[in-house]
Design an enzyme around this catalytic site. Structure first.
Site, PDB file in Angstrom:
ATOM      1  N   LYS A 113       0.684  -1.133  -0.295  1.00 49.91           N
ATOM      2  CA  LYS A 113      -0.236   0.082   0.138  1.00 49.91           C
ATOM      3  C   LYS A 113       0.974   1.215   0.000  1.00 49.91           C
ATOM      4  O   LYS A 113       0.191   2.175  -0.332  1.00 49.91           O
ATOM      5  CB  LYS A 113      -0.812  -0.131   1.181  1.00 49.91           C
ATOM      6  CG  LYS A 113      -1.985  -1.125   0.901  1.00 49.91           C
ATOM      7  CD  LYS A 113      -3.114  -1.223   1.976  1.00 49.91           C
ATOM      8  CE  LYS A 113      -4.135  -1.982   1.701  1.00 49.91           C
ATOM      9  NZ  LYS A 113      -3.854  -3.300   1.765  1.00 49.91           N
TER      10      LYS A 113
HETATM   11  C1  LIG Z   1      -4.613  -4.503   1.289  1.00 50.89           C
HETATM   12  C2  LIG Z   1      -3.886  -5.835   1.046  1.00 50.89           C
HETATM   13  C3  LIG Z   1      -4.105  -6.873   0.194  1.00 50.89           C
HETATM   14  C4  LIG Z   1      -5.340  -6.853  -0.925  1.00 50.89           C
HETATM   15  O1  LIG Z   1      -5.251  -5.780  -1.774  1.00 50.89           O
HETATM   16  P1  LIG Z   1      -6.527  -5.143  -2.698  1.00 50.89           P
HETATM   17  O2  LIG Z   1      -6.042  -4.081  -3.409  1.00 50.89           O
HETATM   18  O3  LIG Z   1      -7.499  -4.624  -1.536  1.00 50.89           O
HETATM   19  O4  LIG Z   1      -6.996  -6.363  -3.278  1.00 50.89           O
HETATM   20  C5  LIG Z   1      -3.487  -7.844   0.207  1.00 50.89           C
HETATM   21  N1  LIG Z   1      -2.324  -8.114   0.883  1.00 50.89           N
HETATM   22  C6  LIG Z   1      -1.906  -7.145   1.633  1.00 50.89           C
HETATM   23  C7  LIG Z   1      -0.755  -7.521   2.654  1.00 50.89           C
HETATM   24  C8  LIG Z   1      -2.486  -6.043   2.069  1.00 50.89           C
HETATM   25  O5  LIG Z   1      -2.364  -5.018   2.875  1.00 50.89           O
END
Ligand SMILES: *Cc1c(COP(=O)(O)O)cnc(C)c1O
Length: 471
Positions: A113
Site C-alpha cells: 500500500k
Molecule cells: C490490502 C492488502 C491486500 C489486498 O489488496 P486489495 O487491493 O484490497 O485487493 C493484500 N495483501 C496485503 C498485505 C494487503 O495489505
C-alpha cells in the site's frame, strides 16, 4: 484526461478532481474515460530504466492537464527514491523454476500500500498548494490493518492535510496498531472505535454520505476507491514484466486480493498493452470473487478471520470498476446490479459477462491450512520466508497457471508484519527491519470513541491532535 463515474450520474472530473474527491457523489467509482495504450516500442524502451522513470511513462497520460511533466517527475523521484529501502524499489525474487515474487514490501510500512499512498500524499500536497485554498483537506479512513499505517505515514506532517484514522479497538495486530499510533505529528489523529471493523467502515460511510459535512471539512478518502491509488499500482506490473522480457514475452500474475484494487491495476496494465497472459485472483477463505468466477453470481456471505487479515473482506469495492467494463460501460446496468447487492446481498452476471470475466481472470481460494503448508514448503525448498498474504498468491499461482510464461506472484507484505503466522508455519520469528526495530519502545497516542456518528463528526470538526485529547 477526464474521469467518469461507474454510476453515470456524477459530473466528469479531471485527475486533480478525482484525487481530491475519492468516491463519486453518485456513490460510484471514477474510471478514466478512455484507457491510454503504450506501443510495444514504448514498452521496450523501459528496459534498464529506474522505477521512477518507468512510472513517469506509465502515469503521465492519466494526469495530463492536471500535473506538469516536471512536477510529476519530481514527485515520482521523491516517492520512489529513498523512501523505499531497496534500490530496485520493487525487486523480483526467484523462488522456483518459473516462479517469481514481486516484492512490494520495501516501503516505510512494509506493505504494498506504500506504493500508492506515498504518491497520493504527494498529490494531496501538490493540489492543495496549487489551489491555494485555506481550507485543509480532511482525510478520513477506516482500517483493519495495513491501509491505516500506510496512509498516516504518507500524510504525517503535511501542511494542508489532516488525517483521522479509525480502527476497531483491540482488533488490529500489535505491529499494525503501533505503526499508526506511534506517529506524533499533530495532523494525525488515531481513533480507536468501540466496535468492529464493519462499524468503523459504516461510520466513515455515514460521514461521506452527509454531503454538508463532507463539504464543511473538505473530506477525502484514501481507501482503494481513490483512482490515484489504482493508477500508482499499474507501474509495478510494467517494471516486473519488462524485467522478464516484455513486450516480447508474455507473463502471468497471481495477486493476493481483498478489495480488488491491486489486481484491477493489473487489468488496466493489460488494457494499456502489457502482454499479460493471465491474472489470478488469489483469495483466502473469504472467497466472494473466486465464487463469482465459478458461478457468475456475486453474493455476500459474511466474513471470517484468517491468517491473512488484510484480505478478510465481505465485498470487494473495486470490483464495480470491472463490472462497468463487463457490461459495456453501461452505468444504468451497474446501478441495477449495485441496487440488487444492497437490497438482497447478491446479483448475477449474464452468460456473456461471466464468460468474459473467465477469459480475463482465473481464481483460487486458499484456506489457512494450505497457506501454512505452502509457507513451510517454500522455506524448506528455497529458504524464502513469505508472509501469509503473499503465500495465498503463490499457492494460487501453482493451482491456476500452467503455461510456459513466467509466473509472478505479488508479495504484498513483509513477513515481519505477521510474525505469529510465520512462526506457526516455519518455526522462525521474522525480524522487523532495522529502521523499525524500536517500534515497540515508541510511545503511543490515540483517542477512543464510541461507535457513534455525531461523536465522530464533532471530534473531526475540532481539527488535528489537541492537548485535551487523552494521550
Ligand atoms: C490490502 C492488502 C491486500 C489486498 O489488496 P486489495 O487491493 O484490497 O485487493 C493484500 N495483501 C496485503 C498485505 C494487503 O495489505
Amino acid at each position: 484526461m477526464q474521469y467518469i463515474s461507474t454510476r453515470g450520474k456524477a459530473e466528469a472530473l479531471d485527475f486533480a478532481g478525482v484525487t481530491l474527491t475519492g468516491l463519486a457523489r453518485d456513490g460510484g467509482l471514477y474510471v478514466p474515460a478512455e484507457i491510454p495504450v503504450l506501443s510495444a516500442d514504448e514498452i521496450r524502451s523501459m528496459r534498464g530504466m529506474s522505477y521512477a522513470e518507468i512510472a513517469f511513462i506509465v502515469i503521465k497520460p492519466f494526469v495530463v492537464g492536471s500535473v506538469k511533466d516536471a512536477d510529476l517527475q519530481a514527485m515520482l523521484g521523491d516517492t520512489y527514491g529513498d523512501v523505499f529501502r531497496h534500490s530496485a524499489t520493487a525487486p523480483l525474487a526467484q523462488v522456483g523454476v518459473n516462479d517469481w515474487y514481486l516484492e512490494l514490501f520495501h516501503g516505510p510500512t512494509l506493505a504494498f500500500k506504500d506504493f500508492a499512498l506515498q504518491l497520493l500524499g504527494q498529490f494531496f500536497d501538490h493540489f492543495t498548494k496549487e489551489h491555494a485554498s485555506d481550507k485543509k483537506l480532511t482525510i478520513l479512513g477506516a482500517t483493519s490493518g495495513d491501509t491505516g499505517s500506510a496512509a498516516i505515514e504518507a500524510t504525517r506532517g503535511r501542511e494542508n492535510v489532516q488525517i483521522f484514522m479509525l480502527h476497531p479497538k483491540g482488533r488490529v495486530s500489535d505491529v499494525q496498531r503501533k505503526q499508526m499510533t506511534t506517529v506524533r505529528e499533530d495532523n494525525v489523529v488515531n481513533i480507536a472505535v468501540d466496535g468492529t471493523f464493519d462499524d468503523c467502515q459504516a461510520l466513515v460511510k455515514a460521514c461521506f454520505n452527509d454531503l454538508a459535512f463532507r463539504d464543511q471539512v473538505n473530506l477525502t478518502a484514501v481507501n482503494s476507491i481513490n483512482w490515484a491509488r489504482v493508477m500508482a499500482q499499474i507501474v509495478y506490473y510494467f517494471t516486473s514484466a519488462v524485467a522478464l522480457g516484455a513486450p516480447d514475452r508474455r507473463v502471468s500474475y497471481s495477486v493476493p486480493t481483498g478489495n480488488f484494487g491491486d489486481i484491477f491495476a493489473g487489468y488496466i496494465a493489460r488494457q494499456m498493452g502489457l502482454p499479460i497472459a493471465k491474472l489470478v485472483i488469489a483469495t483466502n477463505s473469504n472467497d466472494i470473487l473466486a465464487r463469482t468466477l465459478k458461478t457468475g453470481r456475486y453474493a455476500m456471505d459474511g466474513v471470517s478471520a484468517t491468517l491473512s487479515p488484510s484480505m478478510d473482506i465481505q465485498i470487494s469495492s473495486n470490483f464495480e470498476r470491472l463490472i462497468f467494463d463487463l457490461v459495456g460501460r453501461d452505468a444504468d446496468q451497474v446501478q441495477t446490479y449495485m441496487d440488487a447487492l444492497n437490497t438482497s446481498g447478491a446479483f448475477s452476471l449474464s452468460e456473456n459477462e461471466s464468460a468474459h470475466l473467465r477469459e480475463l481472470f482465473a481464481a483460487d481460494q486458499v484456506d489457512d491450512t494450505a497457506t501454512l503448508n505452502i509457507m513451510h514448503r517454500l522455506y524448506k525448498e528455497t529458504g524464502y520466508v513469505s508472509d501469509p498474504h503473499s503465500a495465498v498468491g503463490f499457492q494460487a499461482a501453482q493451482t491456476c497457471l500452467h503455461g510456459a510464461e513466467p509466473k509472478i506472484t505479488l508479495a504484498t507484505a513483509h513477513p515481519a508484519k505477521f510474525p505469529e503466522a510465520v512462526r506457526q508455519a516455519i518455526g522462525v520469528t521474522p525480524e522487523l527491519p532495522a529502521h523499525m526495530s524500536d517500534l515497540f519502545d515508541r510511545p503511543e497516542r490515540m483517542i477512543t470513541l464510541p461507535s457513534d456518528k455525531s461523536a465522530l463528526m464533532t471530534r473531526i470538526t475540532k481539527g488535528g491532535w489537541l492537548n485535551g485529547d487523552n494521550p
